[in-house]
Structure formats: C-alpha cells, structure tokens
Design a protein around this motif. Structure first.
Motif, mmCIF file in Angstrom:
data_model
loop_
_atom_site.group_PDB
_atom_site.id
_atom_site.type_symbol
_atom_site.label_atom_id
_atom_site.label_comp_id
_atom_site.label_asym_id
_atom_site.label_seq_id
_atom_site.Cartn_x
_atom_site.Cartn_y
_atom_site.Cartn_z
ATOM 1 N N UNK A 197 -19.014 26.337 -2.226
ATOM 2 C CA UNK A 197 -19.121 26.420 -3.687
ATOM 3 C C UNK A 197 -18.232 25.361 -4.335
ATOM 4 N N UNK A 198 -17.051 25.168 -3.749
ATOM 5 C CA UNK A 198 -16.143 24.129 -4.236
ATOM 6 C C UNK A 198 -16.797 22.757 -4.044
ATOM 7 N N UNK A 199 -17.408 22.604 -2.858
ATOM 8 C CA UNK A 199 -18.107 21.347 -2.522
ATOM 9 C C UNK A 199 -19.240 21.088 -3.523
ATOM 10 N N UNK A 200 -19.896 22.158 -3.935
ATOM 11 C CA UNK A 200 -20.977 22.018 -4.912
ATOM 12 C C UNK A 200 -20.453 21.510 -6.249
ATOM 13 N N UNK A 201 -19.344 22.104 -6.725
ATOM 14 C CA UNK A 201 -18.741 21.612 -7.965
ATOM 15 C C UNK A 201 -18.366 20.137 -7.822
ATOM 16 N N UNK A 257 -35.202 8.674 -7.181
ATOM 17 C CA UNK A 257 -34.143 8.495 -6.180
ATOM 18 C C UNK A 257 -33.634 9.823 -5.610
ATOM 19 N N UNK A 258 -33.804 10.900 -6.353
ATOM 20 C CA UNK A 258 -33.213 12.167 -5.879
ATOM 21 C C UNK A 258 -33.912 12.700 -4.631
ATOM 22 N N UNK A 259 -35.101 12.192 -4.335
ATOM 23 C CA UNK A 259 -35.853 12.749 -3.209
ATOM 24 C C UNK A 259 -35.449 12.139 -1.866
ATOM 25 N N UNK A 260 -34.564 11.139 -1.908
ATOM 26 C CA UNK A 260 -34.125 10.517 -0.654
ATOM 27 C C UNK A 260 -32.881 11.164 -0.073
ATOM 28 N N UNK A 261 -32.252 12.055 -0.839
ATOM 29 C CA UNK A 261 -31.018 12.647 -0.329
ATOM 30 C C UNK A 261 -31.110 14.161 -0.340
ATOM 31 N N UNK A 262 -30.268 14.776 0.446
ATOM 32 C CA UNK A 262 -30.189 16.221 0.510
ATOM 33 C C UNK A 262 -28.709 16.537 0.366
ATOM 34 N N UNK A 263 -28.324 17.285 -0.681
ATOM 35 C CA UNK A 263 -26.893 17.383 -0.974
ATOM 36 C C UNK A 263 -26.083 18.036 0.158
ATOM 37 N N UNK A 264 -24.935 17.420 0.416
ATOM 38 C CA UNK A 264 -24.061 17.872 1.499
ATOM 39 C C UNK A 264 -23.608 19.324 1.302
ATOM 40 N N UNK A 265 -23.462 19.762 0.043
ATOM 41 C CA UNK A 265 -22.981 21.127 -0.155
ATOM 42 C C UNK A 265 -24.000 22.144 0.364
ATOM 43 N N UNK A 266 -25.262 21.791 0.338
ATOM 44 C CA UNK A 266 -26.282 22.719 0.848
ATOM 45 C C UNK A 266 -26.146 22.854 2.366
ATOM 46 N N UNK A 267 -25.863 21.730 3.026
ATOM 47 C CA UNK A 267 -25.631 21.748 4.470
ATOM 48 C C UNK A 267 -24.384 22.583 4.771
ATOM 49 N N UNK A 308 -22.720 30.034 6.352
ATOM 50 C CA UNK A 308 -23.467 31.258 6.673
ATOM 51 C C UNK A 308 -23.683 31.369 8.185
ATOM 52 N N UNK A 309 -24.052 30.247 8.819
ATOM 53 C CA UNK A 309 -24.310 30.270 10.265
ATOM 54 C C UNK A 309 -23.059 30.696 11.034
ATOM 55 N N UNK A 310 -21.926 30.115 10.645
ATOM 56 C CA UNK A 310 -20.679 30.425 11.358
ATOM 57 C C UNK A 310 -20.215 31.850 11.082
ATOM 58 N N UNK A 311 -20.666 32.403 9.952
ATOM 59 C CA UNK A 311 -20.334 33.801 9.646
ATOM 60 C C UNK A 311 -21.285 34.767 10.345
ATOM 61 N N UNK A 312 -22.239 34.239 11.117
ATOM 62 C CA UNK A 312 -23.186 35.116 11.822
ATOM 63 C C UNK A 312 -24.153 35.812 10.879
ATOM 64 N N UNK A 372 -33.825 16.359 8.185
ATOM 65 C CA UNK A 372 -32.732 15.676 8.899
ATOM 66 C C UNK A 372 -31.413 16.407 8.641
ATOM 67 N N UNK A 373 -31.161 16.729 7.371
ATOM 68 C CA UNK A 373 -29.868 17.335 7.021
ATOM 69 C C UNK A 373 -29.719 18.742 7.598
ATOM 70 N N UNK A 374 -30.824 19.468 7.695
ATOM 71 C CA UNK A 374 -30.709 20.867 8.130
ATOM 72 C C UNK A 374 -31.081 21.054 9.599
#
Lengths: 409, 409
Positions: A82-86, B73-83, B89-93, B124-126
C-alpha cells in the motif's frame, strides 16, 4: 438527484477541486456503494485529459467487518504494498480525488484498541505521503456524497429516500454546487477570501484570544511569519486547487508551545467511525492538560494519546456564521461540512503552507519555528454564533476583528 | 435468486472451492457490481475462521474506459506495487477466491494492440505469482455470477430480469450448487473422477488421436509419466481444493513437441473481452503452423503471437457429453462453463501437477520433459457429441476409450 446536477458536481471536483491537467494520472477513492458517481468523476477526468484514471474502491462495510472479525494481529501492521502504491502514484504526479460518504457511526461498537493500533500503523507507514499532501506538492480534492446511514444520522425522521434526497440537496448547496455554473461560482467565491487573508496577513497578530458563550476561553500564540490561507491555493507547481469542497475557512498556524485556557466544542466530532460528543480540552503552554467527552471519550483519548504532537495544536480556522453551511443549521456529523460551518482547531500536524517558506522547510526547521508535527491532524469545532476573536499584536494592542460570529473589519 | 441459495453457493466457494482453513488470509476478487455476493463470500470466509479477508474490487466498466481513453503508453507497463501486492499475499499463504461475471464482449471495439501490450506486460510481471497458482503452492477457486451484459449474450431474447434469473439458475445447476447440500454433492462428485483418472494413469498412453465430425483430426503425444487429474486435488500443503466451480474435466500434459493435424473449435472463445468465432488451428511437430477465425481473428493472432509457448499445447482435457453443463445445451460464452461442457485444449503453459514430481521441477526440467511454458494458458473447446479419442500405447496398440462424446471403458 438529477444526472445533470451530478455531472456538474463531478466536473466541479475534477476541474476546480483537483484542477486536473492534460496528461495527468488521476486517482479516485470512492466507496463501492457510490460507484455511479465515482464513474461520472472518472469520465470527467478523462474529458479533462487525464492520461489514466485509477479507482481505489473502498468498502465501508468490509472495514467494519474487519474490525469486528479479523485476527487481532492484523491491526499492528500496514502492508508495504500500500505504501508502494502511494509512492508510485506520488512519483507519477497523481491528482487525488476523494469521494466520501461515511456513516458517522460506522465503527460504533468496534474495539477502540484495534482502531488505535490500526490508525497508528497507517499513520506511520503513510507519513511520507501525508507530508506531500500537506506541503503543497500533491494536488488533491475531497467532496462528499450521501449514504443511507449518513442521511439517517442527519435526518433521523425522514424515510431513506427522503433523507438521501435532502442530504444530496444540502451537500450541493453547502458545496456551492447547486447553481447553473458551479465552476464560475467557485471563481467568485475564491475572491471573497482575498480581503480577509490580506487583512490578517498584514496584521501579523502574535496571539489570538477566542471566547464563546459555551465556555471557550483560549489564548493561542501564532508562529512568526504565519500565513493565513483560505479559498484554496496553489500547489508548488503553480496550479490552483481547492482541496476541500466545500471550503469557507481561513486558517493559520498556531505556535505549538503557546496555547492556554479551555476550549468547549460546539459540535460532535466524527472521528474514526465514532461520534465524540461534548468535547472539552484544556491547554497549558501549548499542551493538552485535561480533556473530557460525554460520549466516546475513549476515542478522544486514543486520538490525543497517539503521540506528543497530538497533544498540541496544528491549525486555527475561522468561519463566518453567515456561511451557507452554517445558515442551513444542519449538523452534518461530518468534518468536511461541519468544519465549514464553524470555527475550529486541529490537534496534530500543521500545514507548512501556513508559514512563510514552509514548503521548503524540513520537519526540524518547522518544529523550531513553532510548527507542530504529529501522525494525526484532526479538526474539532468550537465556533458559535457568539464567537469573539481578539487579535493581539507584538505591542500588546488588542483588536476585535471577529465578533458575534462574523468578521468585523 | 434467494438469499438462502446464494449463501449455499458462497459457502461452497469458501468451504469446498478454496477450502479456507482457520487463521488464513483470504483474498477475494470481485466486481463492484457484484458487491452483494462478494460480501456474502467475505462473511463465509470469516465464518470459516479467516484471519483477514481482503477484497480486490474490480470494475469492468473502468477496464473498458481505460482501453478506450487512457494514454497509449500506460499499456506497456504493469505497476510494481501490484506485483508487490501479489508477493505479500502469496507469502502470507493467501487463499484466492475469484468471482467472475464478465461481459463476454466487454472489450469489443477496443484497440487490439493495446490489449496485447497490456496482457503481455501483466503476464511478464505476474509470472512468479502465476507459477505458484499452477504448481499447487497456492490455494484458489473461481466461480461465476451473472451480469446483465452476460445474461443478454446468453439469453438475447429474455428481458434483463428474466435473463439474470435464468443465468443464475443455469450457473447454480452447472456448478452443482442448486441442491440441498452442495458441499456434500461435491464430495460425491469428486468420487466420480476416481475411476477415470485411475484408468488413464495406469494406461500411460504415449499419444491420443482426437477426431470429430466438425473436422478435428489431431494426434498429440503425452509426456512420459504424465498424470491425469480431475475433480480438484490437493495443494502442496495437503489441502483438498476445487480450483474451478464447476469442474467436469479430466486433463493431462501434452508433449510440447508432439501435436500433428488440425483442430476445429466447437464453440466461440471469450478471450480478453472479445468473442473469437470458428477457430481452426493446425499443428506440426507440436507447433501451430496455421490458424484462422471467422470473427476477431486479430485477438486469436495476438494470443498465439504472445510468445513461443503460446504456439504449443499445455493441456488436453476430456469432458463427457453427459455432463450437466453439456446437457443444458447452453452456450455460456464463458470458459469456466464452456470448458466443462466440452473437451478442450489449452495453448500455453502446462500444469506441473500433470507430470509425476512436476511440483518440484524447475521450468527448465519441465521443458526438457516436454512440458510447455508460456505467458498464457488459454483453453479452447473442440469437443462434440461425436468426439472419439483413441489412446495409443508405446507398442502402437490402439484403444478407443472415449466415443460418441462419452468415456467407454
């Protein structure tokens, strides 16, 4: 409420409130229940040339369920993503548009300890973002839309449908968004602040004495070179915005070490999903020495005990009793509206723009100048129809510039 | 649809689909328009002992507007915060529960180049997250709820209200969620897969020849030590889940280098918000050599041209023509349902669980064993009521084990 009126309100938020420029990222915070209006704002933002509109959907009902049912441990942390999003949005120069519709009693009956821990974790994690919001780097604007629970609180005797309609009308009127051309009305409204701000900035009072028939008698020092601000303002990149729709206040920066006396709130305070009623706070040398409330005192305690800065003032704001919101005579149970019906003080963080050159000061320099720092910034209302404010200059001369609830110069 | 029936469906997703265990984080993806059902699932997850429920609200209408109106231009990137969010979530099981209601034609008329670039950037990002979803590390389950646009596509002659009700009924019936005790029904349903899976895993056919009256005649090699899987399965931590509600298929891993012949699709494919119709694909030595579609061939092209692995097969799945979804005779224009009415193939990434020890293999080892890797995994349907499948063993002996659309052993 008609589609046409809603569209004007959405345009006001986008064009005047956040003043979206061509090619900018726009971030909208809106509750799932207000999707219709949220999407109108989205479309207006694209019309204004936004490069992209990202909606952060919120859900009050899930916030409440989380407080009631999640594991206690989750309230001690604030997820890094969430911080990363901001950070991502801030670095992209996003314009933040927030649409609120909160039930003032949303969190009634939830554990105050959970709320306090969650608020603290969030405040600590988002401090860099909050700093950019307050120091004039980021553009943002907040407006309100009704929700059934909020309408029920404000108009308990009306049906849901009547209450919603009445609250819509009151919000649009209070936000000066019910005319033929709200954007033009706001341009005119902005002019009305100029005289007040110029007068007060020239006077450079060293302190103010605030008194009301309810029992407030508080003398607060103002920092040297303080700036009174009102009617929106320019962000650092020179764009005019109105962070709040409505806005009726002129406000400046108290000295964190100079407040003495007692303040008696004139309205309940909706804080963190609870209504705190009949607040009384006493100060000595800038610091809270005593406080009480007839209802939800626990919430008040959690707020003030957040940190050292929450014991001190970060803002003093004056509002004429003749403001449209005040004249409606409606208690909104919502700070965005109630603070624009009534003079108020804020506990917590000061706005850097309220001191000359504040936007370029470090936190340390601001503190040394008397500006307050804290994880919180919470306004509470004390203004009444009989509020009197005396300005005292460096020679001890007194000027009554606000009397019987009105500016009198 | 009654509250009671919806509640049973929500419980099925939580208790059988994702099999939420006490103390687990639950992440729900749901459209803003389906808030009512999403909140029911949330409440069921807390009832099951979730430590926290986080809802990722989606909004189809904003996805469409973004494709139409955002800067290219926004369609070429996938924001890092989403990753970062997936990682958290993955690491939290987390257990992922997804509720879909997409309009099959949501993205009709949007720029295919934008869609392709966005899909590629996201894939690619996910990829690390997608790997954990497919290799049995993460627990997840997907179910569907109707939307007006989807109902209109499936039942064009009904009113919105009738269409929604009819689609609800069809979904609950297709998902075996319309009985008195759906969770018990799913336990029984699971047993029906055992015989098929045991038979096929014992046979270890080296290749399959698939033929239909529509013109499909394709021979595909299967990897050595392939595993047929069906009726859900255990994640690595030993918990039984059903990733798809409904599920009627048994499926295994083709050899990425061994497919020869032609496959003629028996249904349109809803891919990335567009309906691709009358797909025909030809293969030589595992690779697509030719493809066509009567409608939205551009989308098919974008899909296949995504990467090398998108030119090869990652899954072959058989579904009996007597499955409830197939028997309803409804074309859902939604892969979750249509793939469970009909035998299908997937272009793209293979499921590691479809080969002995696959969950512990590196991508390189999987590829060496004949397993396919790609940014995509897209099922398309070719099964018909006259589908015949011949299994060929290592000595060249042929066994017809599926004929006239049914398993025949």
């Amino acid at each position: 409420m008609t589609e046409a009126k809603l569209k004007k309100y959405a345009e006001l938020l986008v064009r005047a409130g956040g003043n979206v420029q061509k090619g900018q990222l726009v971030v909208i915070n809106v509750d799932v229940n207000d999707a219709r209006f949220g999407r109108m704002v989205r479309d207006c933002a694209y019309d204004a040339g936004a490069s992209e509109v990202f909606i952060i959907w919120e859900d009050d009902s899930s916030v409440r369920e989380r407080y009631l049912r999640a594991d206690s441990s989750v309230f001690d942390t604030f997820p890094e993503w969430t911080v990363e999003r901001f950070r991502h949005f801030d670095e992209s120069g996003a314009v933040y548009l927030r649409i609120t519709s909160s039930d003032p009693g949303l969190l009634a009956g939830t554990d105050p300890d959970r709320r306090m821990r969650a608020a603290k974790a969030a405040s600590i994690a988002t401090k860099p973002h909050a700093k950019l919001m307050m120091d004039g780097t980021l553009r943002w604007s907040v407006c309100a839309v009704p929700s059934p629970a909020w309408a029920k609180t404000v108009f308990p005797d009306l049906t849901e449908e009547q209450g919603m309609e009445r609250l819509w009308e009151s919000i649009l009127k209070g936000a000066r968004a019910d005319g033929e051309d709200p954007i033009a009305d706001w341009k005119a409204h902005k002019q009305s602040f100029v005289k007040k701000v110029e007068y007060l900035n020239k006077k450079q009072f060293t302190s103010l004495r605030l008194t009301t028939g309810l029992g407030t008698d508080l003398t607060i020092g103002l920092v040297k070179n303080h700036r009174w601000v009102g009617g929106g303002g320019k962000t650092k990149d020179g764009v005019e915005t109105f962070p709040n729709l409505p806005t009726e206040e002129v406000f400046t920066m108290p000295d964190r070490n100079k407040a003495n006396g007692k303040v008696v709130a004139s309205m309940p305070l909706a804080y963190n999903g609870n209504l705190i009623e009949d607040i009384i706070i006493e100060f000595k040398d800038g610091r809270v020495t005593n406080y009480s409330a007839s209802k939800n005192e626990e919430s008040l305690k959690n707020m003030i005990e957040m940190d050292e800065g929450a014991h001190r003032l970060g803002e003093v704001a004056l509002v004429a009793n003749s403001s449209p919101i005040s004249q409606m005579g409606i208690l909104f149970y919502n700070t965005l509206f109630d603070e624009n019906a009534s003079a108020h003080l804020a506990l917590g963080r000061a706005y850097p723009k309220n001191i000359e050159g504040g936007g370029e000061m470090t936190t340390e320099a601001l503190t040394a100048a008397g500006g307050n720092d804290s994880l919180i910034h919470v306004d509470f209302m004390f203004g009444t129809a009989d509020l009197r404010v005396i300005g005292i200059d460096e020679n001890g001369n007194e000027t009554v510039f606000f009397d019987k609830g009105e500016f009198v110069f």
